[in-house]
Design a protein around this motif. Sequence first.
Motif, mmCIF file in Angstrom:
data_model
loop_
_atom_site.group_PDB
_atom_site.id
_atom_site.type_symbol
_atom_site.label_atom_id
_atom_site.label_comp_id
_atom_site.label_asym_id
_atom_site.label_seq_id
_atom_site.Cartn_x
_atom_site.Cartn_y
_atom_site.Cartn_z
ATOM 1 N N MET A 1 -13.116 -10.018 -20.886
ATOM 2 C CA MET A 1 -13.891 -10.571 -19.767
ATOM 3 C C MET A 1 -13.579 -12.056 -19.597
ATOM 4 O O MET A 1 -13.383 -12.545 -18.468
ATOM 5 N N ALA A 2 -13.537 -12.778 -20.707
ATOM 6 C CA ALA A 2 -13.263 -14.220 -20.644
ATOM 7 C C ALA A 2 -11.847 -14.487 -20.144
ATOM 8 O O ALA A 2 -11.627 -15.390 -19.320
ATOM 9 N N LEU A 3 -10.893 -13.698 -20.614
ATOM 10 C CA LEU A 3 -9.504 -13.897 -20.207
ATOM 11 C C LEU A 3 -9.306 -13.584 -18.729
ATOM 12 O O LEU A 3 -8.587 -14.317 -18.020
ATOM 13 N N ARG A 4 -9.934 -12.504 -18.246
ATOM 14 C CA ARG A 4 -9.803 -12.183 -16.822
ATOM 15 C C ARG A 4 -10.487 -13.234 -15.968
ATOM 16 O O ARG A 4 -10.039 -13.557 -14.864
ATOM 17 N N PHE A 5 -11.580 -13.809 -16.480
ATOM 18 C CA PHE A 5 -12.260 -14.892 -15.764
ATOM 19 C C PHE A 5 -11.347 -16.119 -15.680
ATOM 20 O O PHE A 5 -11.186 -16.722 -14.608
ATOM 21 N N LEU A 6 -10.720 -16.496 -16.805
ATOM 22 C CA LEU A 6 -9.806 -17.634 -16.818
ATOM 23 C C LEU A 6 -8.603 -17.383 -15.917
ATOM 24 O O LEU A 6 -8.121 -18.299 -15.225
ATOM 25 N N SER A 7 -8.112 -16.149 -15.926
ATOM 26 C CA SER A 7 -7.000 -15.799 -15.051
ATOM 27 C C SER A 7 -7.400 -15.941 -13.587
ATOM 28 O O SER A 7 -6.608 -16.389 -12.750
ATOM 29 N N LEU B 1 -14.420 -5.884 -15.519
ATOM 30 C CA LEU B 1 -13.268 -6.749 -15.734
ATOM 31 C C LEU B 1 -12.704 -7.264 -14.408
ATOM 32 O O LEU B 1 -12.348 -8.443 -14.285
ATOM 33 N N ALA B 2 -12.630 -6.371 -13.428
ATOM 34 C CA ALA B 2 -12.149 -6.782 -12.105
ATOM 35 C C ALA B 2 -13.100 -7.804 -11.493
ATOM 36 O O ALA B 2 -12.671 -8.797 -10.894
ATOM 37 N N ALA B 3 -14.407 -7.573 -11.661
ATOM 38 C CA ALA B 3 -15.398 -8.491 -11.107
ATOM 39 C C ALA B 3 -15.329 -9.854 -11.785
ATOM 40 O O ALA B 3 -15.509 -10.895 -11.140
ATOM 41 N N SER B 4 -15.063 -9.865 -13.095
ATOM 42 C CA SER B 4 -14.943 -11.129 -13.822
ATOM 43 C C SER B 4 -13.780 -11.947 -13.285
ATOM 44 O O SER B 4 -13.891 -13.169 -13.078
ATOM 45 N N ASN B 5 -12.657 -11.275 -13.032
ATOM 46 C CA ASN B 5 -11.496 -11.951 -12.469
ATOM 47 C C ASN B 5 -11.810 -12.486 -11.069
ATOM 48 O O ASN B 5 -11.454 -13.621 -10.725
ATOM 49 N N ASN B 6 -12.500 -11.679 -10.280
ATOM 50 C CA ASN B 6 -12.848 -12.085 -8.916
ATOM 51 C C ASN B 6 -13.852 -13.234 -8.916
ATOM 52 O O ASN B 6 -13.820 -14.091 -8.025
ATOM 53 N N LEU B 7 -14.758 -13.240 -9.907
ATOM 54 C CA LEU B 7 -15.717 -14.342 -10.002
ATOM 55 C C LEU B 7 -14.984 -15.650 -10.304
ATOM 56 O O LEU B 7 -15.276 -16.690 -9.696
ATOM 57 N N GLY B 8 -14.038 -15.598 -11.233
ATOM 58 C CA GLY B 8 -13.253 -16.789 -11.538
ATOM 59 C C GLY B 8 -12.482 -17.269 -10.324
ATOM 60 O O GLY B 8 -12.426 -18.478 -10.034
ATOM 61 N N TYR B 9 -11.901 -16.329 -9.594
ATOM 62 C CA TYR B 9 -11.149 -16.674 -8.383
ATOM 63 C C TYR B 9 -12.065 -17.298 -7.339
ATOM 64 O O TYR B 9 -11.703 -18.286 -6.690
ATOM 65 N N THR C 1 -8.660 -6.401 -28.615
ATOM 66 C CA THR C 1 -9.328 -5.209 -28.080
ATOM 67 C C THR C 1 -10.800 -5.501 -27.802
ATOM 68 O O THR C 1 -11.575 -4.592 -27.506
ATOM 69 N N SER C 2 -11.201 -6.756 -27.905
ATOM 70 C CA SER C 2 -12.592 -7.146 -27.666
ATOM 71 C C SER C 2 -12.868 -7.200 -26.173
ATOM 72 O O SER C 2 -12.218 -7.945 -25.431
ATOM 73 N N PHE C 3 -13.854 -6.420 -25.724
ATOM 74 C CA PHE C 3 -14.182 -6.401 -24.309
ATOM 75 C C PHE C 3 -14.685 -7.762 -23.829
ATOM 76 O O PHE C 3 -14.358 -8.203 -22.716
ATOM 77 N N SER C 4 -15.468 -8.448 -24.649
ATOM 78 C CA SER C 4 -15.988 -9.760 -24.253
ATOM 79 C C SER C 4 -14.853 -10.769 -24.094
ATOM 80 O O SER C 4 -14.877 -11.606 -23.177
ATOM 81 N N ILE C 5 -13.838 -10.687 -24.959
ATOM 82 C CA ILE C 5 -12.687 -11.589 -24.820
ATOM 83 C C ILE C 5 -11.873 -11.212 -23.584
ATOM 84 O O ILE C 5 -11.375 -12.090 -22.864
ATOM 85 N N ASN D 1 -16.642 -0.381 -17.150
ATOM 86 C CA ASN D 1 -16.140 -1.609 -17.747
ATOM 87 C C ASN D 1 -14.894 -2.120 -17.023
ATOM 88 O O ASN D 1 -14.666 -3.329 -16.928
ATOM 89 N N ALA D 2 -14.092 -1.184 -16.494
ATOM 90 C CA ALA D 2 -12.931 -1.582 -15.694
ATOM 91 C C ALA D 2 -13.383 -2.356 -14.467
ATOM 92 O O ALA D 2 -12.764 -3.354 -14.067
#
Length: 400
Positions: free
Chosen positions: A106-112, A54-62, A100-104, A50-51
Amino acid sequence: MTNSDPMILNAKKAIISGFVMLMIAMGIGRFSYTSILPLMESQAHLSVSNAGYLAASNNLGYLIAAFGAGFITWGSRKAYHLRIQLALCIVSTGLMGVTTSFSIWMALRFLSGISSGLIFVLSSSFILDVLISAKCEKWAGIFYGGVGAGIALTGVVVPILNNFTWRGTWIGLLIISVILILPVWSLIRDDNNLASFQDPKPNNPSMEKKTHLFRWLLVTYGLEGLGYIVSATFLVAMVKQMPNASYFADYSWVVVGLAAVPSTVFWSRLAGKIGYIKPLSMALILQVIGVIMPVLVPNVVGVTVGSILFGGTFMGISMLALAAVRIMRPSSGNQAIALMTGFFGVGQILGPVGAGIVLDVTHSYELSLILATLVLVLALSLLIIGAAVSNRKSFIRTFQ
């Protein structure tokens, strides 16, 4: 121009504001996750896979932001959009500690990732406009040093904020970001009186002719994104598990940041003397050594040397690769850079996900770093082969 010239003063103000923007967008919004990850794994029970997601979600947003920013017409309101994205980056970082929601998450790291990508592209355009108008382009390396300074800052403050648990760490970074941005907020403004300028003309005619090297660089840069991001994501977590170096884990990220601060100035000056491909090859060689060093020498010495080599190359490689294709494709530089960013971004998404799966199966950070090293060796090999093929074709064409 003298130091009191208004254009020079504007350039100095732009450097200061740009430096801080990159500290917040990249050092805090994007890369602070590396320092906080071990705490989230132990306190928030975040699994390794899951870590990686989360990193991939941030990278996708970037990726989406950096790739799409080149096709958006921002007009004369870059500062306005920069302020919006800075606010989004700071808020999305702090909100990580509220849920503590994993889906949230994911969304926050994507927005970041979205906000940090847009800030990187917009601030680069915004600051470079000012520097070019003031004939201070050589200061660009100082501007990009903000990434390393932000990484070093998070490496220092995250261990202190850890006393307030993982939640307090994220919220503390929000507070620090606000403190950093307030003094320069008024400096982030559009100047409609900037002198107009043309796209930079290639200062290396031989490089301009090597357009067939572009496809080799494209693949090389994609592999770089895949290889470097594994170390950028899991370095601190890996060092935490080393019996002989666990106490040094947080400091390893500080070393990465401190090495990154002057690196862009060093690599840009070297490229000005010997071109872009040779320094790019040198940087890749040093990065290969840096990524594998903690595996070969699993103690403080190995981690320190590896952190210095990694921190001193990852921003330089991006700068050198993008500058090289800008020269190769003078008439379509923006599209070429967008394509390069796309390949790099895909690599950044695949890297953490793949490493997370390997870690879940093998419980070994070492194997993930070994695989990342092999990817970087492949990237280096393709660059060398591409340069050799390119030189051969250029040689043959001169005698046709």
